[in-house]
Scaffold this motif. Structure first.
Motif: not given
Length: 186
Positions: A146-149, A126-132, A43-47
């Motif tokens: 997140g999107l890559a995983i 949301m940050a991980f699943d969508t890069g909102a 989640a942190v790296a995903s924003g």
């Protein structure tokens, strides 16, 4: 106790919360906020912080208070569990398993602050699943973890997303006769 209104301290607490939900790997060897219990970005790296700070989400004004409350809960949790004090950062200083136990307690439906912690959790997901906080094409180009995983399909060469194999593995409905070749209604 650290100043939760200081952005670095506040962010470390919020990052530790987000990392508890969707763990990732440490960003550098001395990283305390990210426990490092998983490979790749969480989640942190995903924003997570960027999503929490977006004006659209409405959480930004409360982030300092949420970090302070999380620290207070960590102090109580440490005392109840017989864990040593950590005056530098009570929540960030917890081990991953202890963080997980405390976050589980806060997210329990019967907890009086459940809605507040569920909101914070939702933004981490949301940050991980969508890069909102980013346009999807930009997130994909940047290698959003997140999107890559999750295996989110990249756009075509023209920058548009098409899903010829259907996301459910089968066509769910016939194409409307007025749909043009780009998939848009005419």
């Amino acid at each position: 106790m650290p100043d939760r209104d200081c952005p670095e301290s506040r962010n470390a607490v919020l990052e530790a919360f987000a990392d508890t939900l969707i763990p990732g790997e440490k960003r550098y060897p001395q990283d305390r906020a990210v426990a490092g219990v998983s490979e790749g970005g969480g989640a942190v790296a995903s924003g997570a912080i960027e999503v929490l700070e977006t004006p659209e989400g409405g959480m930004a004004p409360a982030l300092g208070d949420l970090a302070r409350l999380l620290g207070e809960h960590a102090v109580r949790f440490r005392a109840e569990q017989g864990l040593p004090r950590d005056d530098s950062e009570p929540f960030v200083g917890l081990g991953y398993d202890e963080r997980l136990a405390l976050v589980g307690e806060l997210l329990a439906p019967e907890h009086p602050e459940h809605a507040m912690w569920a909101g914070l959790a939702m933004f981490s997901f949301m940050a991980f699943d969508t890069g909102a906080h980013m346009h999807t094409a930009d997130a994909m180009a940047a290698g959003h973890p997140g999107l890559a995983i999750l295996g989110f399909a990249p756009p075509g060469e023209d920058g548009l997303w098409r899903f010829p194999a259907y996301s459910y593995g089968r066509q769910l409905a016939d194409i409307h006769p007025d749909t043009d070749p780009t998939g848009s209604p005419v």
